[in-house]
Design an enzyme around this catalytic site. Structure first.
Site, short mmCIF file in Angstrom:
data_model
loop_
_atom_site.label_atom_id
_atom_site.label_comp_id
_atom_site.label_asym_id
_atom_site.label_seq_id
_atom_site.Cartn_x
_atom_site.Cartn_y
_atom_site.Cartn_z
CD GLU A 35 -8.63 1.22 3.84
OE1 GLU A 35 -8.59 2.26 3.15
OE2 GLU A 35 -8.21 0.11 3.42
N GLY A 109 -1.92 3.84 0.74
CA GLY A 109 -0.54 3.70 0.31
C GLY A 109 0.45 4.45 1.18
CG ASN A 113 4.14 6.06 0.39
OD1 ASN A 113 4.78 6.54 1.30
ND2 ASN A 113 3.01 6.59 -0.05
N GLY A 114 7.51 4.86 0.23
CA GLY A 114 8.80 5.42 0.62
C GLY A 114 8.73 6.87 1.03
CG MET A 116 11.18 9.29 -2.39
SD MET A 116 11.80 8.06 -3.53
CE MET A 116 10.87 6.67 -2.95
CB VAL A 244 -17.51 -0.32 -1.02
CG1 VAL A 244 -18.59 -0.04 -2.06
CG2 VAL A 244 -17.65 0.62 0.17
CD GLU A 353 12.13 6.65 -6.51
OE1 GLU A 353 11.01 6.95 -6.92
OE2 GLU A 353 12.38 5.67 -5.76
CG HIS A 438 4.65 4.86 -8.65
ND1 HIS A 438 5.80 5.47 -9.11
CD2 HIS A 438 4.83 4.70 -7.32
CE1 HIS A 438 6.64 5.67 -8.10
NE2 HIS A 438 6.07 5.19 -7.00
N GLY A 466 -6.00 8.23 -7.45
CA GLY A 466 -5.07 8.03 -8.55
C GLY A 466 -5.72 7.55 -9.84
CG ASN A 476 8.52 9.30 -6.55
OD1 ASN A 476 9.26 10.10 -7.10
ND2 ASN A 476 8.94 8.16 -6.09
CG PHE A 478 2.44 10.51 -2.04
CD1 PHE A 478 2.50 11.75 -1.43
CD2 PHE A 478 3.40 9.56 -1.70
CE1 PHE A 478 3.50 12.06 -0.52
CE2 PHE A 478 4.41 9.86 -0.80
CZ PHE A 478 4.46 11.13 -0.22
P1 FDA Z 1 -4.46 4.45 -2.04
O1 FDA Z 1 -4.05 3.17 -2.68
O2 FDA Z 1 -3.48 5.18 -1.23
O3 FDA Z 1 -5.73 4.19 -1.10
C1 FDA Z 1 -6.81 3.42 -1.49
C2 FDA Z 1 -7.42 2.74 -0.27
O4 FDA Z 1 -8.69 2.18 -0.63
C3 FDA Z 1 -6.60 1.59 0.27
O5 FDA Z 1 -6.34 1.80 1.65
C4 FDA Z 1 -7.46 0.36 0.03
O6 FDA Z 1 -7.32 -0.63 1.03
C5 FDA Z 1 -8.85 0.94 0.01
N1 FDA Z 1 -9.82 0.15 -0.78
C6 FDA Z 1 -9.61 -0.40 -2.01
N2 FDA Z 1 -10.74 -1.01 -2.43
C7 FDA Z 1 -11.68 -0.82 -1.46
C8 FDA Z 1 -13.04 -1.23 -1.33
N3 FDA Z 1 -13.67 -1.91 -2.30
N4 FDA Z 1 -13.69 -0.91 -0.18
C9 FDA Z 1 -13.05 -0.20 0.81
N5 FDA Z 1 -11.77 0.21 0.73
C10 FDA Z 1 -11.10 -0.11 -0.41
N6 FDA Z 1 4.28 7.30 -4.21
C11 FDA Z 1 5.02 8.42 -4.03
O7 FDA Z 1 4.60 9.52 -4.42
N7 FDA Z 1 6.24 8.35 -3.40
C12 FDA Z 1 6.75 7.16 -2.95
O8 FDA Z 1 7.83 7.13 -2.36
C13 FDA Z 1 5.99 5.98 -3.17
N8 FDA Z 1 6.48 4.75 -2.80
C14 FDA Z 1 5.68 3.64 -2.86
C15 FDA Z 1 6.12 2.42 -2.35
C16 FDA Z 1 5.27 1.31 -2.33
C17 FDA Z 1 5.75 0.00 -1.78
C18 FDA Z 1 3.93 1.44 -2.82
C19 FDA Z 1 2.98 0.28 -2.80
C20 FDA Z 1 3.50 2.65 -3.34
C21 FDA Z 1 4.36 3.75 -3.38
N9 FDA Z 1 3.92 4.98 -3.87
C22 FDA Z 1 4.72 6.09 -3.75
C23 FDA Z 1 2.59 5.13 -4.51
C24 FDA Z 1 1.56 5.80 -3.61
O9 FDA Z 1 1.53 5.19 -2.34
C25 FDA Z 1 0.18 5.72 -4.29
O10 FDA Z 1 0.28 6.39 -5.54
C26 FDA Z 1 -0.93 6.34 -3.47
O11 FDA Z 1 -1.07 5.72 -2.23
C27 FDA Z 1 -2.26 6.27 -4.21
O12 FDA Z 1 -3.20 7.06 -3.51
P2 FDA Z 1 -4.75 6.85 -3.72
O13 FDA Z 1 -5.47 7.84 -2.90
O14 FDA Z 1 -5.03 6.82 -5.18
O15 FDA Z 1 -5.07 5.36 -3.21
#
Ligand code: FDA
Length: 497
Positions: A35, A109, A113-114, A116, A244, A353, A438, A466, A476, A478
């Site tokens: 991470e 995320g 995130n919120g 939701m 990575v 929302e 998103h 995602g 939303n 997740f």
């Molecule tokens: P996610 O982004 O969660 O995780 C990826 C991880 O990989 C990160 O921790 C990153 O640091 C790491 N990473 C990236 N590149 C890397 C590399 N090269 N080497 C090592 N690590 C690396 N959704 C929802 O359903 N309800 C909600 O209320 C909200 N609200 C919301 C608010 C805000 C402010 C944000 C930014 C986002 C939301 N979301 C949301 C979206 C939701 O958080 C998002 O869709 C998911 O976290 C995505 O999950 P993933 O597993 O795809 O990746």
């Protein structure tokens, strides 16, 4: 450790990566979870792990010297401020036509995130993941994801009585007066804890303005759900502040993975290589797409197919504020956790929302984040001159989202005799059309991968986040990311391990 050999290496610790790590470990596979963000398990000088939204410090943003708040202005005044460069929790990653907000740290995320936690309506599922068996998803994997994430809903009697949700009650009243259904939205926030916050018997987090830069108490992020179970397996090693950069086939089978260890100012302190039998890309839609596009274009993984980097969408995100009459105050006290929305998806292509604007003062503003059926899809490509991955999304591609959101808010404004706010995203700017929370797509299921996330062209490489989802989930995202990861990893463990 440098030179190690691991069975499964997972890149990223958000929803997809956490599901993969947990299920692999429970099946007896040793996992290295890499991470690039921090662990977020140690309090700062103020005794809190996460900084407050109204008062961002170095913990707020990922490697920036100035904050980049989603709404940049308030009553026309810019609100961003200088901060020390640090591996903070929220990344505002800028591409030419859009800023993509993402979480950074163990939990991805889920930290920012919120919360939701919305399962899409079953009638819409065919448009979200057309090649996936909906019966299996709604009978097995959505319930598994909802249980694993701790999804729950606000107690209706409390919603109807507490000052903290007056903004949402105004949202409900105005939606209904214009003939739109208002629906409650579940969340992973601990609602009992929130009622105790309101009663003053526990430290506040949702009721203390905490959201974007982490939540110190009540939110059930992955740190409180999947990660304790991951720790209990004893088979997962987590390396925070490790990024990575390279994955290439190894001479004796498996893959050689190059990993940079980062300092908290973002410098590379050590470069390590590890050999992994299998690699799971779970760096998020943007992170996974950037890695895969680079690895294909630079010859590290040339056999990845031409779908890599394609099918990226913003889940149709667009924000707007409305100015209410003086007799419709939205409240000086607002919980940061939204709990309801206005559903006009089928008629107008928008699900809005009712969002808080927790400023601590009465603003008479109603604020909304809409998810819309925006059809535009962008592509990530490698620029050899800058050695960077670019995204060809254009700001004008948000116009369909604005048009769809207007099917709700033009009508509410007409019914109420109210107007849009123009002071939140600049001066005289109505629509927040510059960002997404998103990001979805870039390694789309059934296109860049098989129907379970196995990347084409290589054995033992998987996408499980995602990036698999083609640009929109109608709600939303997740819960869908988690449920799809649960489905895919079950098949992968049964057939490939
Ligand atoms: P996610 O982004 O969660 O995780 C990826 C991880 O990989 C990160 O921790 C990153 O640091 C790491 N990473 C990236 N590149 C890397 C590399 N090269 N080497 C090592 N690590 C690396 N959704 C929802 O359903 N309800 C909600 O209320 C909200 N609200 C919301 C608010 C805000 C402010 C944000 C930014 C986002 C939301 N979301 C949301 C979206 C939701 O958080 C998002 O869709 C998911 O976290 C995505 O999950 P993933 O597993 O795809 O990746």
């Amino acid at each position: 450790t440098d030179g190690a050999r691991v069975s499964a290496l997972v890149i990223g610790s958000g929803y997809g990566g956490s599901v993969a790590a947990l299920r692999l470990a429970q099946a007896g596979v040793d996992v290295q979870l890499v991470e690039m963000g921090m662990a977020w398990d140690t309090p700062g000088p103020d005794g809190k792990i996460f900084c407050a939204t109204p008062d961002p410090d170095q913990r707020s943003f990922w490697l920036r010297t100035r904050t980049k708040q989603p709404f940049s202005n308030f009553f026309g005044f810019p609100i961003d401020k200088d901060i020390p460069r640090y591996t903070g929790i929220l990344d505002a990653e800028e591409f030419s036509g859009i800023t993509v907000y993402q979480g950074r740290g163990v939990g991805g995320g889920s930290l920012v995130n919120g919360g939701m936690a919305v399962t899409p309506k079953r009638e819409n599922f065919g448009a979200i993941l057309p090649t996936v068996d909906a019966n299996e998803m709604y009978d097995v994997y959505y319930p598994r994801a909802n249980a694993g994430l701790g999804v729950a809903s606000i107690r209706p009697a409390w919603f109807d009585s507490t000052d903290w949700y007056q903004f949402a009650r105004v949202g409900r009243k105005q939606a209904q007066r214009s003939g739109f259904p208002f629906v409650f939205v579940p969340d992973v926030y601990d609602w009992d804890y929130m009622e105790q916050e309101a009663a003053g018997t526990v430290p506040k987090s949702a009721l203390a303005g905490e959201i974007l830069f982490g939540n110190n108490y009540g939110k059930k992020s992955l740190q409180k759900t999947y990660h304790p179970k991951i720790a209990a397996t004893g088979r997962v090693t987590i390396s925070p502040l490790h990024r990575v950069t390279q994955v290439v086939p190894a001479a004796g089978g498996g893959y050689t993975v190059t990993i940079e260890q980062l300092t908290t100012t973002g410098a590379v302190s050590t470069i390590k290589t590890v050999t992994a039998d299998t690699v799971f890309f779970a760096a998020g839609s943007v992170g996974t797409s950037k890695l895969l596009v680079k690895l294909k274009a630079t010859g590290a993984l040339p056999n990845l197919n031409g779908e890599i980097g394609r099918g990226w969408g913003d889940n149709g995100n667009v924000m707007v504020g409305r100015a209410n009459h003086i007799w419709d105050p939205t409240g000086a006290s607002q919980s940061t956790i939204p709990c309801g929305g206005i559903d006009n998806w089928n008629a107008g292509g928008a699900f809005a929302e009712v969002a808080p604007l927790p400023t601590g003062i009465e603003t008479w503003a109603s604020f909304y984040l809409s998810i819309t059926k925006n059809p535009n899809r962008a592509q990530f490509t490698w620029n050899p001159a800058t050695r960077a991955v670019e995204l060809n999304w254009q700001t004008a591609w948000k116009q369909p989202s604005i048009d769809m959101a207007k099917t709700i808010f033009d009508k509410i404004n007409a019914t109420e005799g109210t107007i849009y706010r123009t002071d939140l995203f600049g001066t005289y700017k109505t629509w927040g059309d510059h960002l997404t929370y998103h990001p979805l797509g870039g390694a789309v299921l059934g296109k860049a991968t098989d129907n379970y996330g196995r990347l084409t062209g290589y054995q033992g490489l998987y996408a499980i986040d995602g990036s698999l989802i083609p640009g929109n989930t109608s709600v939303n995202p997740f819960v869908t990311i988690t449920a799809l990861a649960e489905r895919n990893i079950e098949k992968i463990i049964a057939q490939d391990f």
